[in-house]
Design a protein around this motif. Structure first.
Motif, PDB file in Angstrom:
ATOM      1  N   VAL A 300     -32.925  -5.582  88.865  1.00 15.79           N
ATOM      2  CA  VAL A 300     -34.175  -5.123  89.459  1.00 15.79           C
ATOM      3  C   VAL A 300     -33.845  -4.136  90.571  1.00 15.79           C
ATOM      4  N   ASN A 301     -34.700  -3.124  90.724  1.00 15.13           N
ATOM      5  CA  ASN A 301     -34.565  -2.190  91.832  1.00 15.13           C
ATOM      6  C   ASN A 301     -33.220  -1.442  91.773  1.00 15.13           C
ATOM      7  N   SER A 302     -32.864  -0.730  92.834  1.00 16.80           N
ATOM      8  CA  SER A 302     -31.649   0.095  92.864  1.00 16.80           C
ATOM      9  C   SER A 302     -31.396   0.484  94.307  1.00 16.80           C
ATOM     10  N   ASN A 303     -30.157   0.822  94.624  1.00 19.92           N
ATOM     11  CA  ASN A 303     -29.862   1.220  96.009  1.00 19.92           C
ATOM     12  C   ASN A 303     -29.464   2.699  96.095  1.00 19.92           C
ATOM     13  N   VAL A 304     -29.113   3.147  97.276  1.00 17.63           N
ATOM     14  CA  VAL A 304     -28.829   4.570  97.495  1.00 17.63           C
ATOM     15  C   VAL A 304     -27.775   5.088  96.527  1.00 17.63           C
ATOM     16  N   SER A 305     -26.738   4.282  96.253  1.00 17.42           N
ATOM     17  CA  SER A 305     -25.675   4.765  95.350  1.00 17.42           C
ATOM     18  C   SER A 305     -26.241   5.042  93.957  1.00 17.42           C
ATOM     19  N   HIS A 306     -27.202   4.241  93.539  1.00 17.67           N
ATOM     20  CA  HIS A 306     -27.820   4.465  92.224  1.00 17.67           C
ATOM     21  C   HIS A 306     -28.732   5.691  92.238  1.00 17.67           C
TER      22      HIS A 306
END
Lengths: 355, 355
Positions: A300-306
């Motif tokens: 679920v979701n994603s962070n800055v690297s993604h």
């Protein structure tokens, strides 16, 4: 400024007049260019997912945004920089370990808010503010497609986690299956193509002629009509899959995909279904899972690297694919068209301003 | 030489007289010290798992062996070296990609044979031969416990694959739950303890006093009686688990463990159940899996790297644990006692010779 909101008790979006937001220290003011619409927005509008900011009776929609820095304030950005905001923000009580280590995507639901979805206003307004750490720069020539960075980042994370789950041995996936021919499914199909999968498949339940089937085939993938070939029969009808990406939210697929996987394959589950009781042959699935070293990852979701990886991916998509995928970009005075959900609509966005 | 075999049509092991095996080029002749008995042996004996070597009507049992090199032939070993054999061998048609890259544990069932289980003779004979690449050296002072290297290697692999599935983010597991208080479950519980888990749990369905419960508590773990606390209620009764290891073969556990997992947790499935249809709330499980970034990995068998890790692990187990775990080592003339399966038996072995 104008914003697209959903009000408590209502099940369709409306336009509201809101004050221009005032950046707090560390935040930039961003002029919104475009904001995409996806299935989560429809669930939020219908009241099936997410929630209003605390103490408020309306939520500014939109979590797939691209904008231009209007006031950089003390941030490392410059005015005119094209940026994409990430979606998760710390909960009311402040940042926790997940935010502190740059992995808000791994926070459980009660340890974060999601802009435009759950507890925090989204980006469907003429301007929004965001802390610099939640803004990802985008080359200006990609600005028109920037609202696709967020959905692509969702799949960057899922594909990364799936590959990690196979990193203890020599895994070289050749076959990939995407369950779902919505915009997220098609974006993911194009990503698998980009990543060198030899043969890709996309499952839907649409009659031809259909614009999504056209895109699937133009990508060189095989369209699988689930009404004729259920997920469990895909290995016999086509072939077993090294990777399955579930983007239907159809709960049976979470379990059926075990049977579609090749030995040592991995399934990434992305859907968020409602409760639904049904029967499975749990013994057979369990044995199959073990004897063939299969894996499942929820994502679920994603962070800055993604988001950063998604910017690269977006830049590598063929132009025809983006043109065909985005079936409508609508100005604010025609915003209702962006929320249409018919068989000629694949991906839409609301345009708040020009670059 | 004497060997313990199961004959086609029979459901209990017997002793047979076999010719001394003749090492082929690249193989060593090994004098057998001890061979462990586990649940898989019982399934093989009962005809529920595995199969006879092609064209034969009996199978030499045993896949958890330790021995001493009797004739090194041209191998890198020396006579007197203590060794443990791995279990998988190439299929009749010869080595495939999995064997060529040292990952026979990742071969699908039809691409390998398993000594003592499926299509190849095991190690319950006074001597056996093995290619040098399938023999792992063991320090002489561990020889008496060497039959535990294979089961420990099974968990080395499962734990490695589970950790890999969490390697895309910062994962620091604190809580671990083992489903099953058989010998594999107890070995795994001791491994989690060794690996620095803060709090460990082991689920069984035994009344106290019970020797397995004593071991669980001596390890500092909490015994969970599944008759009082079902897997799904463990988070409420105790706490949610970063890692769940399923060693019951009870198919409901493969799905219930999703609810026992903490956010970002991973379950390793090891059991090999028979077909069994039952109802699940697939919608709720699917959503839970996605919204909390959970993962499941199936794991079977193990390769040389896992055997090597298991040798290290075995050497670090406390002496009391091994003493209490191994409830019987029986000479060949008393082999039937090693196949007993009652509530005072935890782990047994057949002794074929002394070091």
């Amino acid at each position: 400024m104008e914003a697209i909101v959903v009000r408590r008790g209502e099940t369709s979006p409306t336009v509201a007049d809101l004050p221009l937001p005032d950046p707090e220290p560390g935040e930039a003011l961003v002029r919104t260019l475009r904001v995409g619409v996806d299935g989560t927005d429809h669930e939020v509008i219908e009241g099936n997912h997410g929630g209003f900011p605390e103490g408020e009776d309306r939520l500014v929609l939109g979590h797939e945004a691209v904008g231009v820095v209007a006031e950089a304030e003390g941030t490392p950005f410059e005015e005119g920089d094209v940026v994409v905001p990430t979606v998760r923000r710390p909960p009311a009580e402040g940042a926790n370990e997940y935010f502190e280590r740059g992995e808000p995507d791994m926070a459980p639901p009660d340890a974060c808010r999601e802009c435009g979805i759950d507890g925090a206003h989204g980006f469907m307004s003429e301007y929004f503010t965001a802390p610099a750490e939640y803004l990802v720069p985008l080359p200006e020539d990609l600005a028109e497609w920037g609202f696709l960075v967020e959905p692509v980042s969702i799949s960057e994370k899922a594909i990364e986690h799936a590959a990690a789950a196979r990193s203890a041995f020599d895994w070289d996936p050749e076959t990939g299956l995407v369950l779902g021919n919505g915009s997220l499914g098609l974006l993911t199909l194009a990503m698998l193509d980009q990543r060198g999968y030899d043969r890709t498949y996309c499952l839907g339940r649409r009659d031809r002629p259909d614009p999504t089937v056209d895109i699937i085939e133009e990508l060189g993938a095989t369209y699988v009509d689930s009404r004729r070939t259920p997920v469990t029969q895909i290995p016999d009808t086509h072939e077993a899959m090294d990777f399955v990406y579930e983007a239907t939210g159809y709960a049976r697929h979470a379990f059926e995909c075990i049977e579609a996987l090749a030995p040592n394959g991995v399934g990434a589950l992305l859907g968020v279904p409602e409760p639904w009781e049904f029967e499975i042959d749990g013994g057979r699935l369990h044995k199959e899972f073990v004897m063939n070293n299969k894996a499942l990852v929820g994502s679920v979701n994603s962070n800055v690297s993604h988001f950063e990886a998604a910017v690269e991916t977006l830049g590598d998509f063929p132009a025809w694919f983006l043109d065909d995928l985005v079936t409508g970009v609508h100005d604010l005075d025609d915003y209702e068209a962006a929320f249409a959900d018919d068989e000629t609509t694949i991906k839409t966005a609301v345009q708040f301003s020009q670059i």
